[in-house]
Design an enzyme around this catalytic site. Sequence first.
Site, PDB file in Angstrom:
ATOM      1  CG  ASP A   8     -36.594 -12.569   5.347  1.00  0.00           C
ATOM      2  OD1 ASP A   8     -36.110 -13.708   5.287  1.00  0.00           O
ATOM      3  OD2 ASP A   8     -36.400 -11.815   6.316  1.00  0.00           O
ATOM      4  CB  SER A   9     -39.134 -15.102   8.249  1.00  0.00           C
ATOM      5  OG  SER A   9     -37.840 -14.622   8.530  1.00  0.00           O
ATOM      6  CB  CYS A  67     -36.672 -16.566   4.339  1.00  0.00           C
ATOM      7  SG  CYS A  67     -36.736 -17.485   5.874  1.00  0.00           S
ATOM      8  CG  HIS A 122     -31.585 -11.292  10.909  1.00  0.00           C
ATOM      9  ND1 HIS A 122     -32.547 -11.938  10.178  1.00  0.00           N
ATOM     10  CD2 HIS A 122     -32.244 -10.407  11.709  1.00  0.00           C
ATOM     11  CE1 HIS A 122     -33.738 -11.465  10.521  1.00  0.00           C
ATOM     12  NE2 HIS A 122     -33.587 -10.543  11.450  1.00  0.00           N
ATOM     13  CB  CYS A 168     -29.296 -16.295   8.833  1.00  0.00           C
ATOM     14  SG  CYS A 168     -30.607 -15.326   9.623  1.00  0.00           S
ATOM     15  CD  GLU A 194     -35.543  -8.908  14.043  1.00  0.00           C
ATOM     16  OE1 GLU A 194     -36.571  -8.579  14.629  1.00  0.00           O
ATOM     17  OE2 GLU A 194     -35.504  -9.159  12.825  1.00  0.00           O
TER      18      GLU A 194
END
Lengths: 279, 279
Positions: free
Chosen positions: A9-10, A72, A186, A184, A152
């Site tokens: 993942d990024s 990702c 997240h 995504c 985050e």
Amino acid sequence: MRAPIGVFDSGLGGLTVLRALHERLPHEDLLYFGDTARVPYGTKGEKTVRAFARQDAGLLVARGVKMVVVACNTASAFALDHLCDVLPVPVLGVIEPGVRAALAATRGGTIGVIGTSGTIRSGRYQQGLAAAGLGPERIVAAECPLFVPLVEEGLGGHAMTRLAVAEYLRPVRDAHVDTLILGCTHYPLLSADIEAFLGSDVRLVDSAEALATAACGALAAAGALNDGDEPGRLSFILSDIPWKFAEIGARFLGKPIEGVESVGLDEMEAAGHALGGQA
Amino acid sequence: MRAPIGVFDSGLGGLTVLRALHERLPHEDLLYFGDTARVPYGTKGEKTVRAFARQDAGLLVARGVKMVVVACNTASAFALDHLCDVLPVPVLGVIEPGVRAALAATRGGTIGVIGTSGTIRSGRYQQGLAAAGLGPERIVAAECPLFVPLVEEGLGGHAMTRLAVAEYLRPVRDAHVDTLILGCTHYPLLSADIEAFLGSDVRLVDSAEALATAACGALAAAGALNDGDEPGRLSFILSDIPWKFAEIGARFLGKPIEGVESVGLDEMEAAGHALGGQA
């Protein structure tokens, strides 16, 4: 096969995919690479994302993985074709499983997809839904660029997050979607805020779950599942140890991350070059 | 000297520095490098930031600049010493000029500094203020991790930004600062929101202005100013062309950006290696 499954993942968001894979395949060793030095990918252009994804996948291949899972969404959108061409092992991206899961979940209504600027502007989710026969009036897509930094910072449930959800998801609500793809890694951490805004009758499709299901199926079909009985090991490689690593990592993985190896720019460069060809 | 002044930043925020330099030194050619492929730096660790800054500065040196201006606060915090050691031209960072400007602006009260997690945790601004004789009771520092994405999304004046300002700057207001260092190139674009919260009697120190003044002084002292009469040219190199580049760039520069060259990972790698030594 005892070799690990590689997941990249990024950054740390893909740990939601690792977690889903570990629950689904508890006897598989999993090797995670997070490109924390260059995160995020979602704001960046196609060429850059492809060059990064090449190095990320190359690093996992150099460590002997039997499959590469692209956790990702942005990298799946821009680099999956290229990775399928150059990698010597099977590669799975997150978009096709997400599309399939959304088609299974919808009750015939409109399907929404939210993601980074890169993922949404790539049009890959929209193309996947259209290829399954959905007319353009049944597809609605929205970029949500602030969701990643909000997650985050651990701001799920915060007033700022509620404002961002209302702003980004208004067109999704106005289109009366019955199913929403969280495009995504997240975004599952904002599920409660999204549900509060859209109403609990909208089905949220978590791409982490969809991808774990697809990986499980692909390994079984290839006869490449690990037939050992020991619990699978989780290993972690990162290109940077960010300031809030322990806190952010635990949020995504659901438990503290232990035994992290870090790699430098030199090793990333070498991993990209070792694949041969051009990004 | 006709050679350009090189300016680098992690992304597009340093264009506020370029703009200040261009106003101060209208006959100087300015070459800007923005590491848009790997932005942001502010959340990333010291070693990573140093390795990136080395490549960024190396690229400018390879293009023949007569001075390197480190517009990025995080790179100044973590890499300035290293760059001074390895670069064959003078290097200026943003922290020392910012500290000096704050000391000149204060009316004997408390000085605040806000920045990314990296900049604030490095302690460099706090050390600079302490070295000038300020006691710890007169220094207050705060990380503002969401300010960069809020600025990049163009959300100055938005309700989300007002919430973030109130959350991050409450300790600054409670400490009754009379001067606040904006320790990140993005933050001048939030000046109105910050002033609305802190009150207009708090002096805001824009590190872009302070750095332009310092660069002007250093070039004059070295006899390296361009003595030609033509208007200086602005040139731009970026490591990625991000999705919202035109919009974000114009916001920082104050006018559209024209004639951008993009460089790939390979050229960045080569620029770092060409400096020799290790990061």
